[in-house]
Design a protein around this motif. Structure first.
Motif, short mmCIF file in Angstrom:
data_model
loop_
_atom_site.label_atom_id
_atom_site.label_comp_id
_atom_site.label_asym_id
_atom_site.label_seq_id
_atom_site.Cartn_x
_atom_site.Cartn_y
_atom_site.Cartn_z
N VAL A 1 8.10 3.94 1.89
CA VAL A 1 6.82 4.47 2.33
C VAL A 1 5.85 4.47 1.16
O VAL A 1 6.11 5.07 0.12
CB VAL A 1 6.98 5.91 2.88
N ARG A 2 4.73 3.79 1.31
CA ARG A 2 3.76 3.65 0.24
C ARG A 2 2.65 4.69 0.29
O ARG A 2 2.02 4.98 -0.73
CB ARG A 2 3.13 2.26 0.30
N SER A 3 2.38 5.25 1.47
CA SER A 3 1.27 6.19 1.59
C SER A 3 1.51 7.07 2.81
O SER A 3 2.21 6.68 3.76
CB SER A 3 -0.05 5.43 1.73
N ILE A 4 0.90 8.27 2.78
CA ILE A 4 1.06 9.22 3.88
C ILE A 4 -0.24 9.97 4.07
O ILE A 4 -0.98 10.22 3.11
CB ILE A 4 2.23 10.19 3.59
N SER A 5 -0.58 10.31 5.32
CA SER A 5 -1.79 11.07 5.60
C SER A 5 -1.55 11.95 6.81
O SER A 5 -0.81 11.57 7.74
CB SER A 5 -2.97 10.12 5.87
N PHE A 6 -2.17 13.14 6.82
CA PHE A 6 -2.03 14.10 7.90
C PHE A 6 -3.31 14.16 8.72
O PHE A 6 -4.41 13.99 8.19
CB PHE A 6 -1.74 15.51 7.36
N ALA A 16 2.61 4.74 5.85
CA ALA A 16 2.40 3.31 5.64
C ALA A 16 3.60 2.72 4.93
O ALA A 16 4.02 3.22 3.89
CB ALA A 16 1.13 3.09 4.81
N GLY A 17 4.15 1.68 5.52
CA GLY A 17 5.27 0.97 4.93
C GLY A 17 5.41 -0.37 5.60
O GLY A 17 4.93 -0.57 6.72
N ASP A 18 6.03 -1.32 4.97
CA ASP A 18 6.08 -2.72 5.41
C ASP A 18 4.71 -3.13 5.94
O ASP A 18 3.71 -2.91 5.27
CB ASP A 18 7.22 -2.98 6.41
N GLN A 39 -1.22 -8.43 8.24
CA GLN A 39 -0.24 -9.51 8.08
C GLN A 39 0.57 -9.35 6.81
O GLN A 39 1.53 -10.08 6.60
CB GLN A 39 -0.96 -10.85 8.09
N GLY A 40 0.18 -8.42 5.95
CA GLY A 40 0.92 -8.15 4.72
C GLY A 40 1.33 -6.70 4.67
O GLY A 40 1.03 -5.90 5.57
N HIS A 41 2.04 -6.30 3.60
CA HIS A 41 2.48 -4.91 3.44
C HIS A 41 1.26 -3.98 3.42
O HIS A 41 0.25 -4.27 2.77
CB HIS A 41 3.28 -4.75 2.16
N VAL A 42 1.37 -2.86 4.12
CA VAL A 42 0.32 -1.85 4.12
C VAL A 42 0.49 -0.98 2.88
O VAL A 42 1.58 -0.47 2.61
CB VAL A 42 0.38 -0.99 5.39
N THR A 43 -0.59 -0.82 2.12
CA THR A 43 -0.51 -0.09 0.86
C THR A 43 -1.06 1.32 0.92
O THR A 43 -0.70 2.16 0.10
CB THR A 43 -1.27 -0.87 -0.23
N SER A 44 -1.94 1.62 1.90
CA SER A 44 -2.47 2.99 1.99
C SER A 44 -2.94 3.27 3.41
O SER A 44 -3.26 2.36 4.17
CB SER A 44 -3.63 3.20 1.01
#
Length: 285
Positions: A1-6, A16-18, A39-44
């Motif tokens: 998991v690269r990022s998280i939001s509430f 956010a991941g893969d 189309q690419g990894h989600v970073t945030s």
């Protein structure tokens, strides 16, 4: 998991991941939805309420990806409504302005781009919920670093942009017609994450094995005064305060334990009066 939001009501969590954004219900801890934004990894990922006048009109989800783009989604319809394009390398982070009308994105190409997501670019349709995804209006590109950029965040007043660089530097940029940027050093290792406090007057950053808290109250107050009463004197005050910005308490908070060399910190958050930092071993500082 690269990022998280509430979500604003704390009922939903977005991770956010893969190449996906997964939506979780906090009450049941079950996944309740999924977005396939890139189309690419989600970073945030960042979630904000959208208002038209004083009426809440659902939620907007902002995503960024290594496919060189950021997108704004309408959660109600779960379709993208704006694409922010133009970076020459993967987008590592993007953030909304407080009024959710603008987006800042930073990239491995070392630039920051500003977009108006309430209006389309040239030859693009105007913003509506009924139209398919259009291209956001590009406002400006900022060369803020010689090194790739990892994170960005806009203060609550909407006038100060903070950026985190792989070169070990936190950038503070006064937004407006005349840009003023200050780059106080963080550490000899890359700054991986940063976040603003709820009142927008403190900033926490993590890099290497340290969490640093930046006290920006005087700067934000001066910026607010300038916005309400524009003038050379307040503008100079903002520039002077930018140049004097240093981390609160000097050395910061380290993840080192006893004689250990310390675990690298990858993420940080301000919750109330507490600073949280996530390290590579899965622990918290």
């Amino acid at each position: 998991v690269r990022s998280i939001s509430f979500s604003s009501d704390d009922k939903l969590v977005f991770t956010a991941g893969d190449s996906t954004i997964r939506i979780w219900d906090r009450g049941s801890n079950k996944q309740v939805g999924c977005l396939l934004p890139h189309q690419g990894h989600v970073t945030s990922v960042q979630v904000r309420d959208k208002y038209i006048g004083s009426t809440k009109y659902g939620m907007h989800v902002l995503t960024s990806s290594l496919d060189c783009s950021s997108k704004v989604w309408d959660l109600r319809s779960r379709v993208p409504i704006r694409a922010c394009l133009g970076h020459a390398a993967g987008v590592t982070s993007s953030c909304f302005s407080p009024d959710v009308r603008h987006v800042a994105s930073v990239s491995l190409d070392s630039t920051c781009m500003m977009f108006d997501v309430a209006h389309a670019g040239e030859n693009e349709p105007p913003f509506t919920y009924e139209l398919p995804c259009g291209v956001a209006k590009h406002l400006r590109s900022l060369k803020l670093s010689r090194s790739p950029l990892n994170r960005c965040g806009i203060s609550k007043c909407g006038q100060i942009l903070a950026t985190a660089s792989q070169g070990g530097v936190v950038g503070l940029t006064k937004l407006g017609p005349d840009l003023t940027t200050h780059f106080p050093a963080h550490d000899d290792q890359q700054v991986r994450d940063l976040c603003w406090s709820d009142d927008g007057k403190e900033l926490v950053s993590c890099g290497g094995t340290k969490l640093l808290l930046w006290d920006l109250r005087d700067l934000v107050d001066a910026q607010s005064s300038e916005a309400s009463s524009p003038g050379a004197q307040t503008d100079q005050t903002v520039q002077d305060l930018l140049g004097k910005t240093k981390p609160f308490g000097g050395g910061g908070i380290s993840s080192k334990r006893g004689g250990n060399s310390g675990d690298l910190l990858y993420c940080c958050e301000i919750i109330g009066q507490s600073l949280l930092g996530g390290s590579e071993d899965g622990g918290r500082a």
